[in-house]
Scaffold this motif. Sequence first.
Motif, PDB file in Angstrom:
ATOM      1  N   LYS A  18       0.754  -0.861  -0.110  1.00 42.64           N
ATOM      2  CA  LYS A  18       0.040  -0.211  -0.222  1.00 42.64           C
ATOM      3  C   LYS A  18       1.129   1.148  -0.134  1.00 42.64           C
ATOM      4  N   LYS A  19       1.649   1.435   0.552  1.00 49.47           N
ATOM      5  CA  LYS A  19       2.751   2.175   0.787  1.00 49.47           C
ATOM      6  C   LYS A  19       2.953   2.741  -0.676  1.00 49.47           C
ATOM      7  N   LYS A  20       4.043   1.716  -0.965  1.00 49.17           N
ATOM      8  CA  LYS A  20       4.940   1.680  -2.335  1.00 49.17           C
ATOM      9  C   LYS A  20       3.726   1.999  -3.299  1.00 49.17           C
ATOM     10  N   ALA A  21       2.438   1.242  -3.022  1.00 44.66           N
ATOM     11  CA  ALA A  21       1.732   2.086  -3.920  1.00 44.66           C
ATOM     12  C   ALA A  21       0.810   3.651  -3.968  1.00 44.66           C
ATOM     13  N   ASP A  22       0.817   3.965  -3.048  1.00 41.17           N
ATOM     14  CA  ASP A  22       1.027   5.126  -2.498  1.00 41.17           C
ATOM     15  C   ASP A  22       2.041   6.493  -3.016  1.00 41.17           C
ATOM     16  N   GLU A  23       3.271   5.603  -2.589  1.00 41.43           N
ATOM     17  CA  GLU A  23       4.357   6.180  -3.444  1.00 41.43           C
ATOM     18  C   GLU A  23       3.737   6.396  -4.755  1.00 41.43           C
ATOM     19  N   GLU A  24       3.859   5.585  -5.600  1.00 42.71           N
ATOM     20  CA  GLU A  24       3.504   5.344  -6.784  1.00 42.71           C
ATOM     21  C   GLU A  24       2.731   6.162  -7.486  1.00 42.71           C
ATOM     22  N   ALA A  25       1.341   6.175  -6.397  1.00 37.02           N
ATOM     23  CA  ALA A  25       0.533   7.139  -6.963  1.00 37.02           C
ATOM     24  C   ALA A  25       0.809   8.433  -7.006  1.00 37.02           C
ATOM     25  N   ALA A  26       1.805   9.170  -5.791  1.00 37.20           N
ATOM     26  CA  ALA A  26       2.116  10.538  -5.479  1.00 37.20           C
ATOM     27  C   ALA A  26       3.405  10.569  -6.040  1.00 37.20           C
ATOM     28  N   ARG A  27       3.616   9.291  -6.884  1.00 39.03           N
ATOM     29  CA  ARG A  27       4.992   9.910  -8.456  1.00 39.03           C
ATOM     30  C   ARG A  27       4.019  10.317  -8.879  1.00 39.03           C
ATOM     31  N   LEU A  28       3.209   9.641  -9.761  1.00 39.91           N
ATOM     32  CA  LEU A  28       2.384  10.129 -10.699  1.00 39.91           C
ATOM     33  C   LEU A  28       2.126  11.288 -10.908  1.00 39.91           C
ATOM     34  N   ALA A  29       1.871  11.778  -9.644  1.00 42.15           N
ATOM     35  CA  ALA A  29       0.655  12.580  -9.770  1.00 42.15           C
ATOM     36  C   ALA A  29       1.743  13.378  -9.412  1.00 42.15           C
ATOM     37  N   LYS A  30       2.428  13.284  -8.695  1.00 40.37           N
ATOM     38  CA  LYS A  30       3.612  14.394  -8.934  1.00 40.37           C
ATOM     39  C   LYS A  30       3.832  14.861 -10.641  1.00 40.37           C
ATOM     40  N   GLU A  31       4.430  13.935 -11.337  1.00 37.15           N
ATOM     41  CA  GLU A  31       5.023  13.421 -12.438  1.00 37.15           C
ATOM     42  C   GLU A  31       3.626  14.316 -13.725  1.00 37.15           C
ATOM     43  N   LYS A  32       2.150  14.293 -13.681  1.00 37.90           N
ATOM     44  CA  LYS A  32       1.384  14.919 -13.848  1.00 37.90           C
ATOM     45  C   LYS A  32       1.393  16.408 -13.484  1.00 37.90           C
ATOM     46  N   ALA A  33       1.573  15.876 -12.431  1.00 38.97           N
ATOM     47  CA  ALA A  33       1.278  17.845 -11.950  1.00 38.97           C
ATOM     48  C   ALA A  33       2.530  18.901 -12.293  1.00 38.97           C
ATOM     49  N   ASP A  34       4.014  17.667 -12.514  1.00 36.26           N
ATOM     50  CA  ASP A  34       4.991  18.928 -12.915  1.00 36.26           C
ATOM     51  C   ASP A  34       4.488  19.367 -14.575  1.00 36.26           C
ATOM     52  N   LYS A  35       3.713  18.179 -15.284  1.00 33.73           N
ATOM     53  CA  LYS A  35       3.814  17.751 -16.883  1.00 33.73           C
ATOM     54  C   LYS A  35       2.664  19.066 -17.010  1.00 33.73           C
ATOM     55  N   LEU A  36       1.353  19.173 -16.370  1.00 34.14           N
ATOM     56  CA  LEU A  36       0.643  19.875 -16.446  1.00 34.14           C
ATOM     57  C   LEU A  36       1.080  21.525 -15.985  1.00 34.14           C
ATOM     58  N   ALA A  37       2.150  21.787 -15.315  1.00 34.60           N
ATOM     59  CA  ALA A  37       2.903  22.773 -14.508  1.00 34.60           C
ATOM     60  C   ALA A  37       3.963  23.252 -16.014  1.00 34.60           C
ATOM     61  N   ALA A  38       4.543  21.800 -16.620  1.00 34.36           N
ATOM     62  CA  ALA A  38       4.950  22.283 -17.455  1.00 34.36           C
ATOM     63  C   ALA A  38       4.600  23.166 -19.092  1.00 34.36           C
ATOM     64  N   GLU A  39       3.563  22.442 -19.196  1.00 32.53           N
ATOM     65  CA  GLU A  39       2.547  22.451 -20.443  1.00 32.53           C
ATOM     66  C   GLU A  39       1.445  23.895 -19.554  1.00 32.53           C
ATOM     67  N   LYS A  40       1.512  24.169 -19.130  1.00 33.66           N
ATOM     68  CA  LYS A  40       1.152  25.585 -18.946  1.00 33.66           C
ATOM     69  C   LYS A  40       2.085  26.520 -18.863  1.00 33.66           C
ATOM     70  N   ALA A  41       3.235  26.479 -18.192  1.00 30.60           N
ATOM     71  CA  ALA A  41       4.583  27.225 -18.385  1.00 30.60           C
ATOM     72  C   ALA A  41       4.388  27.493 -19.902  1.00 30.60           C
ATOM     73  N   LEU A  42       5.134  26.442 -20.518  1.00 31.88           N
ATOM     74  CA  LEU A  42       4.710  26.919 -22.012  1.00 31.88           C
ATOM     75  C   LEU A  42       3.959  27.048 -22.804  1.00 31.88           C
ATOM     76  N   ALA A  43       2.489  27.126 -22.369  1.00 34.16           N
ATOM     77  CA  ALA A  43       1.546  27.859 -23.431  1.00 34.16           C
ATOM     78  C   ALA A  43       1.691  29.366 -23.119  1.00 34.16           C
ATOM     79  N   ASP A  44       2.084  29.837 -21.345  1.00 38.85           N
ATOM     80  CA  ASP A  44       2.043  30.863 -20.764  1.00 38.85           C
ATOM     81  C   ASP A  44       3.023  31.792 -21.386  1.00 38.85           C
ATOM     82  N   ALA A  45       4.260  31.091 -22.161  1.00 37.12           N
ATOM     83  CA  ALA A  45       5.239  31.912 -22.681  1.00 37.12           C
ATOM     84  C   ALA A  45       4.909  31.632 -24.114  1.00 37.12           C
TER      85      ALA A  45
END
Length: 265
Positions: A5-32
Amino acid sequence: DALAKKKADEEAARLAKEKADKLAAEKALADAKAKADADALAKKKADEEAARLAKEKADKLAAEKALADAKAKADADALAKKKADEEAARFAKEMSDIKLKTDKEAALLASAEAKSKADADAAAKKKAEKEAATDKYRNAITIADDLFKSKKYSQAQKYYEEALISKAGDSYAKNRLVEIEKLQNSDTATSIDVDARQKALLAKYGPGVTEETIVANGVTIIQRVVVKETNAYVYQKKIFSWGGISFFRDSSPITESTFELETKP
């Protein structure tokens, strides 16, 4: 399970973070990209505005230059016209001065020629008058002498007087007139003629002084008939056309003072 469960939560957190980073990068790219597009649009508008302003300035400068060129041309044309007018006026004045001078010289020449002709005509006329007067004098003397020789004294007197008109102060004619006066007043003269003359004068003129003006050829006669009691005297002041003046009492020469004294009213 907890580890999974810990590993699953960590994976979910990583994926969530990657997604958030991707969205942030895409937003930053869109803003740029949006910012780049906005900057590009702003730059395009700025360039267009600058181009418009540059064109307006160029157009204004071109218009000002065209106006300045037109003014310069108008000023040059006006100056050229002024110079041309001044030159034309100067030339016209020169021509006028030349004409005036020419006309004046022509007038002076014509005046000189007219004066020369007038002088020549006057000299010719004077010469002709002198020759005519000489001829008239000679003819009058010839006729007077013939009448004098024939003892026709009254008629001779008339021609001797004509001779004096033609030749002022002629001593011969004057002496003849004195002789005629003496002969007419001498004992040998016809007393009947004298009496008849006196009667005629007394019948025509009253007592006192009667003045008459007689205009004859070449002479004006101021005649004053003086009647005293039973005697009549004829005084004459003869003004000749040549300028001479003679005074007579009953055809005898007298002085001016005698004429004036004896003919006072």
